[in-house]
Enzyme design. Structure first.
Site, PDB file in Angstrom:
ATOM      1  N   SER A  78       0.558  -1.303  -0.301  1.00 32.95           N
ATOM      2  CA  SER A  78       0.168  -0.280  -0.329  1.00 32.95           C
ATOM      3  C   SER A  78       0.843   1.404  -0.154  1.00 32.95           C
ATOM      4  O   SER A  78       2.082   0.705   0.274  1.00 32.95           O
ATOM      5  CB  SER A  78      -0.954  -0.119   1.670  1.00 32.95           C
ATOM      6  OG  SER A  78      -1.147  -1.175   1.549  1.00 32.95           O
TER       7      SER A  78
HETATM    8  N1  SAH Z   1      -0.553  -5.058   4.320  1.00 34.81           N
HETATM    9  C1  SAH Z   1       0.293  -5.419   3.348  1.00 34.81           C
HETATM   10  C2  SAH Z   1      -0.675  -4.960   1.613  1.00 34.81           C
HETATM   11  C3  SAH Z   1      -0.598  -6.421   0.633  1.00 34.81           C
HETATM   12  S1  SAH Z   1      -1.913  -6.428  -0.317  1.00 34.81           S
HETATM   13  C4  SAH Z   1       1.385  -4.483   2.861  1.00 34.81           C
HETATM   14  O1  SAH Z   1       1.792  -3.770   4.086  1.00 34.81           O
HETATM   15  O2  SAH Z   1       2.323  -5.075   2.337  1.00 34.81           O
HETATM   16  C5  SAH Z   1      -2.578  -7.469   0.308  1.00 34.81           C
HETATM   17  C6  SAH Z   1      -2.751  -9.233   0.865  1.00 34.81           C
HETATM   18  O3  SAH Z   1      -3.585  -9.670   1.095  1.00 34.81           O
HETATM   19  C7  SAH Z   1      -2.047  -9.329  -0.653  1.00 34.81           C
HETATM   20  O4  SAH Z   1      -0.674  -9.928  -0.790  1.00 34.81           O
HETATM   21  C8  SAH Z   1      -2.949 -10.457  -0.932  1.00 34.81           C
HETATM   22  O5  SAH Z   1      -2.492 -11.304  -1.336  1.00 34.81           O
HETATM   23  C9  SAH Z   1      -3.590 -10.961   0.375  1.00 34.81           C
HETATM   24  N2  SAH Z   1      -4.675 -10.982   0.281  1.00 34.81           N
HETATM   25  C10 SAH Z   1      -6.167 -11.591  -0.450  1.00 34.81           C
HETATM   26  N3  SAH Z   1      -6.605 -12.504   0.460  1.00 34.81           N
HETATM   27  C11 SAH Z   1      -6.911 -13.144   1.246  1.00 34.81           C
HETATM   28  C12 SAH Z   1      -7.463 -14.073   2.304  1.00 34.81           C
HETATM   29  N4  SAH Z   1      -8.822 -14.070   2.185  1.00 34.81           N
HETATM   30  N5  SAH Z   1      -6.116 -14.344   3.674  1.00 34.81           N
HETATM   31  C13 SAH Z   1      -5.311 -13.676   3.714  1.00 34.81           C
HETATM   32  N6  SAH Z   1      -4.554 -12.823   2.788  1.00 34.81           N
HETATM   33  C14 SAH Z   1      -5.356 -12.437   1.234  1.00 34.81           C
END
Ligand code: SAH
Length: 228
Positions: A78
């Site tokens: 993000s």
């Molecule tokens: N907090 C992260 C943002 C990553 S983007 C950071 O600081 O980099 C969101 C992430 O959520 C992705 O890596 C995606 O694979 C994950 N995601 C999507 N659906 C999910 C689920 N049902 N359970 C766990 N992770 C999930």
């Protein structure tokens, strides 16, 4: 003479400046403080966490840019402002146990880990979860616990949590996450359709009742699910 040289070398290396501190300071002033974030612990944590160490090699140069960045597997880290906003919104305290859904790069987890006692984070893409685990360990964090799996059911074993941060967007609020939130706790979660307009919602639990407010329009990667 050799000993003296060695001592001097050691002294220099131990007082070395953290890498890319100036860029982080500029990011904090321009993107975070100027836009109204005033939560001291969040600002201090983001000033410290070396974001460039959590993005893929080919994105390192852009690590402090005012935007989200690709981290592989169709996922993104993000934008710094969004991380600051979500962190401030849950009002993290020193003794908190926080659950994050969507570890991704591990950056949000690291920012939280600078502030709270324990961070539990779930990532559905195995490669990303393992990479974050490895990077965070190398950076010295020992209060971040990462699990590979579908975060839809939360993480029962360590519930309830003082706060929950969801960083991928489902089209409804997962019931288990509400259940795993402590009384008096806050959850921040983007809700909406994949790749379209979503609302960041701040939910508060009090005496088994929930209040929620839409705090801003956002665009997150979709919340994916393991098939039932
Ligand atoms: N907090 C992260 C943002 C990553 S983007 C950071 O600081 O980099 C969101 C992430 O959520 C992705 O890596 C995606 O694979 C994950 N995601 C999507 N659906 C999910 C689920 N049902 N359970 C766990 N992770 C999930």
């Amino acid at each position: 003479m050799k000993t003296i040289l060695l001592l001097i070398t050691l002294a220099i290396s131990s007082t070395q400046e953290p890498e890319r501190q100036t860029e982080r300071d500029i990011m904090i002033n321009k993107q975070i403080i100027n836009r109204g974030i005033n939560h001291e612990a969040t600002i201090k944590a983001m000033r410290k966490v070396e974001r460039h160490k959590l993005v893929p090699e080919n994105q390192r140069a852009n690590a402090y840019a005012d935007s989200p960045l690709p981290i592989g597997y169709g996922q993104t880290i993000s934008q710094p402002y969004i991380v600051a906003y979500m962190t401030q919104a849950i009002d993290p305290q020193k003794d908190y146990k926080v659950l994050e859904i969507g570890t991704g790069s591990g950056y949000q987890a690291a920012v939280l880990a600078e502030i709270v006692k324990e961070v539990y984070s779930i990532e559905i893409v195995e490669e990303l979860g393992l990479r974050a685990k490895n990077d965070l360990k190398e950076m010295g964090y020992n209060n971040i616990h990462i699990r590979i799996g579908d975060g839809y059911q939360g993480w029962e074993e360590f519930a309830p949590y003082d706060a929950i941060i969801v960083t991928a967007a489902p089209d409804h609020i997962p019931k288990k996450l509400l259940e795993q939130l402590k009384d008096g706790g806050k959850m921040i979660i983007p809700i909406g359709q994949a790749f379209s307009h979503q609302q960041l919602m701040l939910i508060e639990k009090k005496d088994d009742k929930y209040t929620s407010k839409n705090v801003m329009g956002v665009r997150f990667v979709p919340f994916t699910r393991y098939p039932e």
